[in-house]
Write an enzyme that holds these catalytic residues in place. Structure first.
Site, short mmCIF file in Angstrom:
data_model
loop_
_atom_site.label_atom_id
_atom_site.label_comp_id
_atom_site.label_asym_id
_atom_site.label_seq_id
_atom_site.Cartn_x
_atom_site.Cartn_y
_atom_site.Cartn_z
N HIS A 1 0.84 -1.19 0.00
CA HIS A 1 0.00 0.00 0.00
C HIS A 1 0.88 1.25 0.00
CE1 HIS A 1 0.31 -0.68 4.54
NE2 HIS A 1 0.91 0.48 4.34
P1 TYD Z 1 -2.74 -3.32 7.42
O1 TYD Z 1 -2.52 -1.87 7.20
O2 TYD Z 1 -3.49 -4.05 6.35
O3 TYD Z 1 -1.37 -4.02 7.69
P2 TYD Z 1 -0.21 -4.33 6.63
O4 TYD Z 1 -0.31 -3.31 5.58
O5 TYD Z 1 1.05 -4.26 7.40
O6 TYD Z 1 -0.43 -5.71 6.11
O7 TYD Z 1 -3.49 -3.46 8.82
C1 TYD Z 1 -3.99 -4.70 9.26
C2 TYD Z 1 -5.26 -4.45 10.04
O8 TYD Z 1 -5.01 -3.65 11.18
C3 TYD Z 1 -6.32 -3.73 9.23
O9 TYD Z 1 -7.57 -4.38 9.47
C4 TYD Z 1 -6.38 -2.35 9.81
C5 TYD Z 1 -5.90 -2.55 11.22
N1 TYD Z 1 -5.16 -1.38 11.71
C6 TYD Z 1 -5.73 -0.53 12.63
O10 TYD Z 1 -6.89 -0.72 13.04
N2 TYD Z 1 -5.04 0.52 13.11
C7 TYD Z 1 -3.78 0.77 12.69
O11 TYD Z 1 -3.15 1.76 13.15
C8 TYD Z 1 -3.18 -0.08 11.72
C9 TYD Z 1 -1.80 0.17 11.19
C10 TYD Z 1 -3.91 -1.14 11.26
#
Ligand code: TYD
Length: 376
Positions: free
Chosen positions: A288
């Site tokens: 992302h």
């Molecule tokens: P995500 O951003 O998809 O993680 P990565 O990109 O590292 O794979 O986040 C995973 C999950 O966590 C998603 O459902 C959103 C949640 N999340 C929060 O609720 N608060 C946050 O600050 C972050 C970073 C993620």
């Protein structure tokens, strides 16, 4: 006032003189007009002490209320408001002087009212014409000039980047200035008011903000730029590897302590902290980009590869020690690959969690970046 004079010099004094001439002309006109319409026994000679008083009051108001501040670049609406403010304060001060010295009865109130009305119109008109003349004389020579705002740790790089893009840096405003007078031959501003005076009087056309999050732009600077129609350009590096301050003890059993302070060690306030643990080797996460979020990534334990993609080229940064931080500005596609199981990824973020601020589709990211490029 000190800053205005320091940067405005003759330009500032010329406005002050014009204002004083307006005071005299307004009084002469007011006396002549009143005497030609009303049948009263009052002469120019009797009115002269009022003119002297008004001149004194005018200078006091200009200095005391800094009413000529950035006059050269004020927008019309602001100029009308500031001139009106100047005239009203002057009128109130003069009325107070006449009242306390009990000398009000010696002078014509109608002429004083009339003189202040005319002073307002004359000042507005003369300032407008003089501004046009000065801008014609000076503006062309400043077509690529800018005020550079950054922090000390980025200053050298910021200067080099600005110069490479053909920008003539008039002055540097350091958020964490330690009283330096100049950097790389460019003067360093004394503070925010000094920086605003550079825009107002040295006629820097733009503000280049290097490597800082938008939240770091001081409100006063943003307000002044709006008032003077000065463009603020956030000139970012895309990413940067930084050394996280680390304290080690001679006795290795004490371990080591690393620390980061928001707005000091990293160019944004810390709104959110998150960390990823209990991981297996070869885990892939991320995929992302962010529209707004600035981040600092670090790995206090283990080894993680961060693949960065700006839409044109990819680079891999390996986070493999607690004292190594990766500063990421918005607009970068990233993927994280865990090289060792149990590695911990910690993130300091400038924004609260907002799913709408994420770009999770690669084509969408490319489209967003090219739109952003067009805006700039
Ligand atoms: P995500 O951003 O998809 O993680 P990565 O990109 O590292 O794979 O986040 C995973 C999950 O966590 C998603 O459902 C959103 C949640 N999340 C929060 O609720 N608060 C946050 O600050 C972050 C970073 C993620």
């Amino acid at each position: 006032m000190k800053n205005e004079l320091r940067h405005g010099r003759l330009k500032y004094i010329s406005f002050l003189i014009i204002d004083l001439v307006c005071v005299v002309v307004a009084n002469v006109l007011a006396v002549s007009l009143y005497l030609s319409f009303a049948d009263v026994k009052y002469s120019m000679g009797e009115h002269i002490p009022v003119i002297y008083l008004m001149l004194g009051v005018d200078i006091a108001v200009t200095i005391g209320f800094n009413t000529l501040s950035r006059v050269l670049r004020r927008r019309k609406r602001i100029e009308i408001f500031q001139t009106l403010k100047h005239v009203v304060i002057s009128f109130v001060l003069l009325a107070m002087i006449l009242f306390t010295t009990k000398s009000g009865a010696d002078y014509s109130r109608v002429i004083i009212f009339l003189a202040y009305g005319l002073e307002f119109l004359l000042m507005l008109g003369c300032r407008y014409i003089w501004k046009k003349i000065l801008m014609k004389l000076y503006w062309k020579n400043n077509s690529d000039s800018a005020l550079l705002m950054t922090t000390e740790s980025f200053a050298e790089e910021a200067l080099e980047t600005s110069r490479k893009s053909g920008v003539d840096v008039k002055s540097i405003f350091l958020l964490d200035s330690k009283g330096q007078k100049s950097l790389g031959g460019v003067p360093v501003c004394d503070g925010i008011e000094d920086a605003i005076a550079v825009l107002g009087w040295d006629l820097a056309k733009d503000v280049y903000i290097y490597g800082l999050d938008h939240q770091m732009v001081p409100d006063a600077l943003a307000k002044a730029c709006k008032e003077m129609k000065v463009k603020i350009d956030l000139v970012d590096f895309k990413y940067k590897i930084i050394d996280v301050k680390t304290v080690k003890n001679d006795d290795s059993r004490y371990g080591s302590l690393s620390f980061i302070e928001g707005k000091r060690d990293i160019p944004f306030p810390i709104r959110r902290v998150y960390w990823i643990t209990e991981t297996e080797a070869d885990l892939h996460r991320g995929h992302h980009a962010h529209k707004l979020n600035c981040q600092l990534l670090f790995c206090p334990h283990g080894k993680i590869d961060i693949i960065l993609d700006d839409g044109e080229k990819k680079e891999t940064i390996c986070l493999d020690e607690p004292g190594k931080g990766l500063l990421l500005m918005p607009g970068l596609w990233r993927e994280m690959i865990w090289k060792e199981s149990g590695s911990v990824l910690c993130v300091l973020a400038s924004e609260y969690y907002d799913p709408d601020e994420y770009i999770r589709n690669y084509d969408g990211f490319i489209a967003y970046n090219s739109e952003d490029g067009k805006k700039n």
